[in-house]
Design an enzyme around this catalytic site. Structure first.
Site, PDB file in Angstrom:
ATOM      1  N   HIS A 238       0.867  -1.175   0.000  1.00 14.04           N
ATOM      2  CA  HIS A 238       0.000   0.000   0.000  1.00 14.04           C
ATOM      3  C   HIS A 238       0.905   1.225   0.000  1.00 14.04           C
ATOM      4  O   HIS A 238       1.849   1.307   0.777  1.00 14.04           O
ATOM      5  CB  HIS A 238      -0.901   0.001   1.242  1.00 14.04           C
ATOM      6  CG  HIS A 238      -2.049   0.943   1.150  1.00 14.04           C
ATOM      7  ND1 HIS A 238      -1.884   2.311   1.166  1.00 14.04           N
ATOM      8  CD2 HIS A 238      -3.385   0.729   1.039  1.00 14.04           C
ATOM      9  CE1 HIS A 238      -3.068   2.885   1.080  1.00 14.04           C
ATOM     10  NE2 HIS A 238      -4.000   1.947   0.995  1.00 14.04           N
ATOM     11  N   ARG A 260      -5.987   9.526  -1.514  1.00 10.51           N
ATOM     12  CA  ARG A 260      -5.511   9.840  -2.861  1.00 10.51           C
ATOM     13  C   ARG A 260      -6.670   9.920  -3.846  1.00 10.51           C
ATOM     14  O   ARG A 260      -6.663  10.730  -4.768  1.00 10.51           O
ATOM     15  CB  ARG A 260      -4.480   8.809  -3.315  1.00 10.51           C
ATOM     16  CG  ARG A 260      -3.152   8.919  -2.572  1.00 10.51           C
ATOM     17  CD  ARG A 260      -2.124   7.933  -3.094  1.00 10.51           C
ATOM     18  NE  ARG A 260      -2.467   6.556  -2.794  1.00 10.51           N
ATOM     19  CZ  ARG A 260      -2.760   5.625  -3.704  1.00 10.51           C
ATOM     20  NH1 ARG A 260      -2.736   5.937  -4.987  1.00 10.51           N
ATOM     21  NH2 ARG A 260      -3.050   4.400  -3.345  1.00 10.51           N
TER      22      ARG A 260
END
Length: 572
Positions: A238, A260
């Site tokens: 991640h 994001r």
């Protein structure tokens, strides 16, 4: 040495989304059967599903479709997923999300018109991630656990599964050997059907998201049992793990994908955005691309004070960030960071095992009596898992496994006597650290060796020489673990003993990862080799399949769509 024996019709190893969904579906399909859920911790309080922040991918909204979700999954997985499994994921996710809401009582965030709100996640062409703020996993597990507690489903809490035990003739599975962590005694549970749903947990890397009790136990047991594992080189990192220093276990935990997806920026040590140099999608590229870009920036030395990078959300408005990402804001504040108005240090962090046991669409494995679901299974995600597809995978295939096991037990399942020699052998292996007189107390140097080897040689960037060296180092580490000595006077909650078993399993699975990575001589998704940086022809895509120490490359079957084609009519 086995002090107690238990018989049950269905035994479920693990109490995450896959295990609990399986228990509920098996109970509904065949209420007369005895069902037992065994878990290393406490039911409802452990496992990776509970830690899910981002959400659950499902095609619900106008403009989206299961075909579009499917194509995102196949293209995100770089054409390595088993297409029939991926199709099952995207189609049954619609049923599962309705079941979660309407039957199990989950409350997901909604739009002003009452429809389910779906947010953006990286690597997808549509905003399809259902969520409850950024605490989606807690909502799902709390509701599942409540329903399990309300039914006549037995629980073996604080019981650690240590080995899958075959029948006397080796033709099928008899049951599972456990250590009762509360006493240190051995327990054998005989079952007609067993579900392997312990979750993955790549905690062999220096920075990792799962809790420290996750140690790839299910994958290690399956490998020792001789089951084939596929895609094991595909370990997902991640991009945004919290980096708060070595003094806190918060380091490595996830700052969710939605940051994001909502428009968060990644900055280097000079506080400049850099993702545009690596991919046109910038911060919303897939996890593998973003993680490699971040790792490259870090290797170039342009880093934050703790040796990582930054994520910035303040340009989206501090109040808006606090409202959308309450859990993330609080998590960062606990470590001295202001996510809403300042910068937070981040580093790529090992997150998910795309690889696992090869299995059929009904969750059967090649070992009669053994079924698999969730992160212990391989083939759904291929070379890269889309954020939000993980909890969908667990719940979809957990439900399938529950239905399948109930039908299988009714039709052909039977309690069968175990191979007593296999039980004795498994107990002897667990007893290894108590056979030596000079007891040691510190496993940390061995853990550091594992971290160093996996992070530097089998991590985000790899090459053949480094992988071969890693195999040698992991073999040496395993030998050191076999020579390690512990005090066995008190077996109850002997944390040193369980830590030793954790490291044994992690070392075994690490060797499998390295061996599969050596066999794959191209770069694809989460697997990047600097000595083979190009991706091979997609039409000739093959997946790794490892049994014991033998790795084979098997061709991917394009059962629904071939590279260069699409199921989307408007894109044809």
């Amino acid at each position: 040495m086995v002090t107690s024996r238990i018989d049950t019709d269905i035994l479920i190893l693990g109490s995450g989304g896959a295990g609990l969904f399986a228990a509920l579906h098996a109970c509904q399909a065949a209420p007369e059967l005895s069902i037992t859920v065994a878990v290393k911790g406490l039911l409802g309080k452990c496992g990776c599903t509970r830690m899910v922040q981002g959400g659950y991918n499902v095609a619900l909204a106008k403009g989206d479709s299961i075909e579009r979700h499917f194509m995102d999954t196949i293209e995100g997985g770089k054409w390595l997923p088993d297409q029939d499994l991926a199709w099952q994921l995207v189609t049954l996710a619609v049923e599962r999300i309705r079941e979660l809401e309407n039957e199990l009582g989950c409350f997901f965030d909604r739009n002003p018109d009452g429809s389910i709100h779906q947010k953006a996640f990286a690597g997808q062409t549509f905003d399809r991630t259902v969520h409850k703020g950024d605490l989606t996993g807690i909502e799902i597990i709390n509701r599942l656990a409540e329903q399990v507690w309300a039914r006549d489903i037995a629980r073996l809490e604080e019981h650690r599964a240590v080995e899958l035990i075959r029948t006397k003739d080796g033709s099928g599975l008899s049951g599972v050997l456990f250590v009762d962590m509360r006493t240190g005694e051995y327990v054998f549970v005989r079952a007609k059907a067993v579900l392997l749903a312990t979750g993955g947990g790549p905690t062999m890397y220096r920075y990792h998201t799962p809790s420290g009790d996750k140690s790839c136990d299910g994958l290690a047991m399956a490998w020792r049992a001789g089951l084939p594992l596929r895609d094991m080189e595909m370990v997902q990192f991640h991009p945004t793990g919290l980096l708060a220093g070595a003094h806190t276990r918060m380091t490595g935990t996830v700052l969710e994908e939605g940051l994001r997806g909502a428009g968060g920026h990644l900055l280097n040590g000079e506080r400049e955005r850099f993702m545009g140099r690596y991919d046109p999608k910038a911060e919303r590229a897939t996890r593998d691309i973003v993680s490699r870009a971040m790792f490259s920036e870090i290797k170039n030395g342009n880093t934050s004070p703790h040796g990582g990078l930054y994520i910035s959300m303040s340009h989206l408005g501090a109040d808006n960030v606090r409202k959308q990402f309450k859990g993330m804001v609080e998590r960062c504040a606990d470590c001295g960071f202001d996510l809403a108005g300042g910068l937070v240090e981040v580093v790529p962090t090992a997150h998910y095992m795309m690889g696992g046991v090869e299995f059929a669409a009904d969750c059967r494995t090649e070992l009669p009596g053994l079924f698999v679901a969730g992160e212990d299974s391989g083939g759904v995600h291929g070379a890269n898992r889309l954020g939000g597809n993980g909890v969908a995978n667990s719940t979809v295939f957990g439900a399938v496994a529950g239905d399948t096991m109930a039908a299988w037990v009714r039709s052909e399942g039977a309690l069968r006597e175990p191979d007593s020699a296999a039980i004795e052998s498994a107990v002897a292996i667990c007893e290894t650290p108590f056979k030596r007189r000079a007891a040691e107390s510190n496993l940390e140097p061995l853990r550091e060796k594992l971290f160093e080897t996996m992070w530097e040689k089998v991590g985000i960037l790899r090459d053949g020489a480094g992988l071969e060296q890693a195999l040698r180092e992991l073999g040496s580490l395993n030998d050191e673990l076999d020579r390690f000595a512990l005090d066995g006077t008190n077996r109850a909650f002997n944390l040193g003993w369980h830590d030793w078993m954790n490291l044994k399993n992690l070392a075994a699975v690490s060797r499998v990862i390295a061996a599969a990575a050596i066999a794959r001589k191209d770069s694809r998704g989460a697997h990047f080799r600097s000595d083979f940086p190009e991706t091979g022809p997609l039409d000739e895509s093959a997946f790794t399949s490892i049994r014991f120490n033998e790795v084979a490359m098997k061709p991917v079957k394009f059962t629904r769509v071939r590279p260069g084609q699409t199921l989307l009519k408007d894109a044809a």
